[in-house]
Design an enzyme around this catalytic site. Structure first.
Site, mmCIF file in Angstrom:
data_model
loop_
_atom_site.group_PDB
_atom_site.id
_atom_site.type_symbol
_atom_site.label_atom_id
_atom_site.label_comp_id
_atom_site.label_asym_id
_atom_site.label_seq_id
_atom_site.Cartn_x
_atom_site.Cartn_y
_atom_site.Cartn_z
ATOM 1 N N ASP A 23 18.262 -17.072 -88.053
ATOM 2 C CA ASP A 23 17.925 -16.339 -89.278
ATOM 3 C C ASP A 23 17.656 -17.351 -90.387
ATOM 4 O O ASP A 23 18.496 -18.213 -90.647
ATOM 5 C CB ASP A 23 19.122 -15.428 -89.619
ATOM 6 C CG ASP A 23 19.018 -14.813 -91.000
ATOM 7 O OD1 ASP A 23 17.883 -14.699 -91.516
ATOM 8 O OD2 ASP A 23 20.083 -14.442 -91.548
ATOM 9 N N ASP A 27 19.501 -12.491 -93.992
ATOM 10 C CA ASP A 27 19.748 -11.048 -93.810
ATOM 11 C C ASP A 27 20.525 -10.752 -92.527
ATOM 12 O O ASP A 27 20.743 -9.588 -92.184
ATOM 13 C CB ASP A 27 18.429 -10.260 -93.853
ATOM 14 C CG ASP A 27 17.515 -10.582 -92.668
ATOM 15 O OD1 ASP A 27 17.840 -11.507 -91.884
ATOM 16 O OD2 ASP A 27 16.468 -9.919 -92.523
ATOM 17 N N ASP A 31 14.494 -14.520 -87.179
ATOM 18 C CA ASP A 31 13.110 -14.291 -87.598
ATOM 19 C C ASP A 31 12.170 -15.352 -87.021
ATOM 20 O O ASP A 31 12.614 -16.312 -86.369
ATOM 21 C CB ASP A 31 13.013 -14.244 -89.136
ATOM 22 C CG ASP A 31 13.802 -15.359 -89.790
ATOM 23 O OD1 ASP A 31 13.540 -16.530 -89.439
ATOM 24 O OD2 ASP A 31 14.689 -15.080 -90.634
ATOM 25 N N ASP A 100 5.908 -9.445 -75.737
ATOM 26 C CA ASP A 100 6.432 -8.333 -74.967
ATOM 27 C C ASP A 100 5.642 -7.097 -75.378
ATOM 28 O O ASP A 100 5.614 -6.750 -76.567
ATOM 29 C CB ASP A 100 7.915 -8.161 -75.360
ATOM 30 C CG ASP A 100 8.762 -7.561 -74.276
ATOM 31 O OD1 ASP A 100 8.261 -6.687 -73.575
ATOM 32 O OD2 ASP A 100 9.936 -7.961 -74.158
ATOM 33 N N ASP A 202 6.643 -4.295 -70.443
ATOM 34 C CA ASP A 202 7.893 -3.567 -70.313
ATOM 35 C C ASP A 202 7.705 -2.373 -69.366
ATOM 36 O O ASP A 202 6.757 -1.596 -69.536
ATOM 37 C CB ASP A 202 8.291 -3.082 -71.717
ATOM 38 C CG ASP A 202 9.685 -2.530 -71.791
ATOM 39 O OD1 ASP A 202 10.627 -3.309 -71.599
ATOM 40 O OD2 ASP A 202 9.834 -1.319 -72.059
ATOM 41 N N GLU A 263 7.594 -6.122 -65.852
ATOM 42 C CA GLU A 263 8.949 -5.704 -65.481
ATOM 43 C C GLU A 263 8.843 -4.401 -64.694
ATOM 44 O O GLU A 263 8.437 -3.378 -65.245
ATOM 45 C CB GLU A 263 9.805 -5.462 -66.725
ATOM 46 C CG GLU A 263 11.200 -4.986 -66.372
ATOM 47 C CD GLU A 263 11.904 -4.201 -67.486
ATOM 48 O OE1 GLU A 263 13.124 -4.197 -67.504
ATOM 49 O OE2 GLU A 263 11.214 -3.590 -68.326
ATOM 50 N N HIS A 323 17.782 -9.955 -71.663
ATOM 51 C CA HIS A 323 18.425 -9.214 -72.742
ATOM 52 C C HIS A 323 19.044 -7.890 -72.292
ATOM 53 O O HIS A 323 19.569 -7.150 -73.112
ATOM 54 C CB HIS A 323 17.400 -8.948 -73.847
ATOM 55 C CG HIS A 323 16.289 -8.060 -73.350
ATOM 56 N ND1 HIS A 323 15.365 -8.500 -72.418
ATOM 57 C CD2 HIS A 323 15.987 -6.769 -73.599
ATOM 58 C CE1 HIS A 323 14.536 -7.508 -72.131
ATOM 59 N NE2 HIS A 323 14.888 -6.444 -72.842
ATOM 60 N N ASP A 324 18.934 -7.569 -71.009
ATOM 61 C CA ASP A 324 19.473 -6.302 -70.508
ATOM 62 C C ASP A 324 20.681 -6.482 -69.591
ATOM 63 O O ASP A 324 21.208 -5.491 -69.073
ATOM 64 C CB ASP A 324 18.389 -5.560 -69.690
ATOM 65 C CG ASP A 324 17.257 -5.026 -70.545
ATOM 66 O OD1 ASP A 324 17.490 -4.694 -71.718
ATOM 67 O OD2 ASP A 324 16.115 -4.944 -70.032
HETATM 68 C C1 GLC Z 1 13.045 -2.395 -70.615
HETATM 69 C C2 GLC Z 1 13.623 -3.331 -71.633
HETATM 70 C C3 GLC Z 1 14.842 -2.706 -72.222
HETATM 71 C C4 GLC Z 1 14.456 -1.409 -72.874
HETATM 72 C C5 GLC Z 1 13.712 -0.491 -71.909
HETATM 73 C C6 GLC Z 1 13.024 0.618 -72.624
HETATM 74 O O1 GLC Z 1 13.862 -2.232 -69.527
HETATM 75 O O2 GLC Z 1 13.868 -4.566 -71.051
HETATM 76 O O3 GLC Z 1 15.482 -3.542 -73.134
HETATM 77 O O4 GLC Z 1 15.598 -0.741 -73.338
HETATM 78 O O5 GLC Z 1 12.710 -1.185 -71.207
HETATM 79 O O6 GLC Z 1 11.945 0.126 -73.364
#
Ligand code: GLC
Length: 536
Positions: A23, A27, A31, A100, A202, A263, A323-324
């Site tokens: 950051d 905030d 960023d 993304d 995604d 993905e 991130h999941d």
């Molecule tokens: C993908 C993303 C995830 C998101 C989901 C819905 O799996 O990696 O973070 O919540 O799609 O967009």
């Protein structure tokens, strides 16, 4: 596969979750300028591309994965000119930028949806999936949402339901509408024209749904989540996807050296592989590897399966973190030691495929443990305490021992891990035995040896829980990678003539390192070695 260097094939891709990286405004949210600030760090680490989790404007119901405008930058991350600067500065350092694209659904705040729900004859109405109620006012079919309950939300003013695979604030768009199809391809074009090098799509195989909206069949067995009680046959992976991927690829190929990775969602490795190819995606993600238990056998199988599915025509990729998912350091119970992580890093950076790293993986960041009140992820709020959501792996990057780990001078949107005074970049830069130093050395070795970054892979040993060994070869170079997944001293007879001389070219799990003696390789607990036969 081409002999020419390909950044996405021969290189390493690093995922930045922009909210949590750096950051610069105070905030509490990371960023774009924060990312620019650390490009030298990333260059020094040795990565070739950055995948940015979404930076488009979003009301953040799903932290960026609910986009309200595809052709803009969210002001909390900066401006379009910050983004241009990021591109320029990254390119100067030979680092590519992957965006993304979340095109299965938009935010309900997107102008398209706002229009769509105004009336049935609004020109945007058909841009989303609206259906009349079933007899008795019920939902149109049995499709369920990944985040619980029916996937259909009733809109009383229209007397219709709309479909959402995720939260109701994330309505799925209607890809069967030619205007939507064209508008989405324009999103690709818009960013390609700006110089973006690639995209991560995604849950792309979710775009099309069955044209007849048939009920999903019931799945046998006991399943905790309603979502798992049906097979997702009709709400996922429809055949129309292939020609769309073909159109996307044609568009990508109009520009030089671009890359698109997808993905996949709710499908097995075979199906995920079917989306990859010359006229499809360059690469796809599959969870089998990241879901493996901590054993040579499990990883060996995941690698062998994914590798052979790709064959010579395609190039696999691998991730241990994103991130999941709970961080590998936490998933594999690394405790405070980094020995297991060094072992995993060695595997990750030497298998045949593009390694993806997730910010902080290189310093072994651990998941944070949150109380209910601290939870930010809506999935965590929904499923608590059974599942606490994905915040654990999204805590701010640990740069140094300053307050908030140097991430922000304000109050971070998510708590920093309390281990930051010890586990941080500055501390690890100062130690040659650190995980960060290990990553850097290994990445450099990978860069220097074509066998490691673009060679073939052949399993040597993967049948036990302890030892995983494989060959990587390119032209005359042949390297043997050996990994001891146990904490016990383990010995492996070296192949070929016992009098052959071997050189260990990488042996990183200090202070006790692997040794060759009398035709055998002796590895300490979690020991590893990359070897070659001496030819002279
Ligand atoms: C993908 C993303 C995830 C998101 C989901 C819905 O799996 O990696 O973070 O919540 O799609 O967009």
């Amino acid at each position: 596969m081409s002999e020419k260097k390909l950044w996405w094939r021969d290189g390493i891709i690093y995922q930045v979750y922009p909210r949590s990286f750096q950051d610069t405004t105070g905030d509490g949210i990371g960023d774009l300028r924060g990312i620019i600030q650390h490009l030298d760090y990333l260059k020094d680490l040795g990565i070739d591309g950055i995948w940015l989790s979404p930076i488009n404007p979003s009301p953040d119901v799903d932290f960026g994965y609910d986009v309200s405008d595809y052709n803009a930058i969210d002001p909390k991350f900066g401006t379009l000119s910050d983004f241009y600067e990021l591109l320029e500065q990254a390119h100067k350092r030979d680092i590519r930028i992957i965006m993304d694209l979340v095109l299965n659904h938009t935010s309900d705040q997107h102008q398209w949806f706002q229009e769509s729900r105004k009336s049935k004859d609004n020109p945007y109405h058909d841009w989303y999936i609206w259906r009349d109620p079933a007899p008795g006012g019920k939902a149109p079919n049995n499709w369920t949402s990944m985040v619980g309950g029916s996937a259909w939300k009733y809109d009383a003013s229209l007397g219709q339901y709309y479909y959402h695979m995720f939260f109701e604030q994330q309505p799925d768009v209607n890809w069967r509408n030619p205007q939507v199809y064209a508008a989405m391809l324009d999103v690709f074009r818009f960013w390609l024209e700006k110089g973006v090098d690639g995209f991560r799509l995604d849950i792309f195989n979710e775009y099309f749904k069955d044209e007849q909206f048939r009920d999903n069949p019931t799945r046998r067995g006991l399943h905790l989540r309603a979502f798992d009680r049906t097979s997702h046959v009709y709400d996922n992976s429809q055949p129309e996807m292939l020609s769309l991927l073909n159109d996307i690829r044609k568009l990508m190929d109009c520009y030089e050296d671009r890359y698109v990775v997808g993905e996949t969602f709710l499908v097995n490795s075979q199906k995920a592989r079917a989306y990859i190819g010359k006229d499809r995606l360059h690469a796809g993600f599959d969870y089998a590897y990241a879901n493996s238990g901590f054993s040579a056998r499990a990883f060996g199988k995941a690698i062998q399966d994914w590798d052979s599915l790709h064959g010579r025509e395609a190039w696999p990729n691998y991730f241990l973190n994103n991130h999941d998912t709970s961080r590998s350091s936490t998933r594999y119970n690394a405790g405070q030691s980094d020995a297991r992580l060094k072992l995993l890093a060695t595997m990750h950076l030497t298998v045949r495929g593009t390694p993806y790293l997730y910010y902080g993986e290189e310093i072994g960041m651990r998941d944070i443990n949150l109380t209910y009140k601290e939870i930010q992820d809506p999935v965590g709020k929904t499923f608590w305490p059974l599942y606490k959501g994905r915040d654990g792996c999204r805590s701010p990057m640990q740069w140094d021992a300053q307050p908030n780990a140097g991430f922000s001078t304000g109050s971070p949107w998510l708590r920093v891990n309390t281990d930051y005074p010890i586990r941080n970049v500055v501390n690890q830069q100062a130690s040659s035995a650190s995980l960060l130093a290990f990553y850097k050395a290994l990445i450099q070795l990978r860069r220097e040896h074509p066998a490691l970054h673009k060679g073939t892979l052949e399993m040597h040993a993967s049948g036990s829980d302890r030892l995983l060994a494989y060959w990587r070869a390119w032209n005359n170079e042949k390297l043997l990678v050996v990994l001891n997944f146990s904490n016990l001293l383990t010995t492996m007879p070296l192949p070929g003539d016992p009098s052959q001389k071997w050189t260990i070219i990488f042996n990183g799990n200090e202070p006790i390192t692997s040794q060759v003696a009398e035709g055998k390789l002796h590895l300490p607990g979690y020991g590893l070695a990359i070897l070659r036969v001496n030819t002279e």
